[in-house]
Design an enzyme around this catalytic site. Sequence first.
Site, mmCIF file in Angstrom:
data_model
loop_
_atom_site.group_PDB
_atom_site.id
_atom_site.type_symbol
_atom_site.label_atom_id
_atom_site.label_comp_id
_atom_site.label_asym_id
_atom_site.label_seq_id
_atom_site.Cartn_x
_atom_site.Cartn_y
_atom_site.Cartn_z
ATOM 1 N N GLU A 76 0.816 -1.219 0.000
ATOM 2 C CA GLU A 76 0.000 0.000 0.000
ATOM 3 C C GLU A 76 0.847 1.265 0.000
ATOM 4 O O GLU A 76 0.483 2.257 -0.643
ATOM 5 C CB GLU A 76 -0.915 -0.003 1.234
ATOM 6 N N ASP A 77 1.987 1.242 0.695
ATOM 7 C CA ASP A 77 2.717 2.491 0.948
ATOM 8 C C ASP A 77 4.139 2.542 0.398
ATOM 9 O O ASP A 77 4.868 3.497 0.675
ATOM 10 C CB ASP A 77 2.761 2.758 2.453
#
Length: 238
Positions: A81-82
């Site tokens: 996600e990051d």
Amino acid sequence: MVTLESQGEETVEEKTIEELRMLSPEINNAYWYAVRAHKGQKRKDGITPYIAHPIEVAGIVSTMTTVPSVIAAALLHDTVEDTPVHINDIARIFGGYVADLVADESENKRKDRPAEETWRMRKEEGIRKIAGAGSEAKMISLADKLSNLRAIKKAQDQIGDQVWTWFHNSNVKDQAWYYCSMRDQYIGLKHFDAWKEYAALIRQVFGSVLNTSDEPETTDFEDVTEEAESGLYAAVTK
């Protein structure tokens, strides 16, 4: 020795990162992979190294299960996600099951649109995804949200409602809706101290926007009734 930070006295016991890494080579490899993936990143306070979060999440998960693959997935839960890591990278290195757990925790950021614009859509998707997930994915999700709430409570004690300016959605009622909705998806884990701490922190962090007049206190993680649990969620003004 690096330890997992606890916010206040009423927190679940957690293993040190050294203890977790000694449980299996898989966990040790996941730790170093996460360290490299999140290198240079900071938490929302702009000070705390981001890696402190997945370490804390893994420590909380270790209070609910000792399965190495689940703890490894907890360490890796934000890499897709990051960071530039792709879910296929996780599957290739750590296997399909770990990748599936990480995928359950990964939000579609829709980076082509403003984060403020897509906030509600992304959170609703996350709620639906975790509602249909297995218990081990829910353990990681619960640990993730508990870690976030601990950080919010700590900042709230220091700077008050200014903490909400750190988020893409600064509306406290919206944030309460989200954390309560996620809590309701974890109801099968209510026998764990992590769930009880999470429920207690919801009351502490969002008490100003929740109707808690009929809610029992949760000091020392005392059990709350299912009726109270559903009532707290329903009391949030969307």
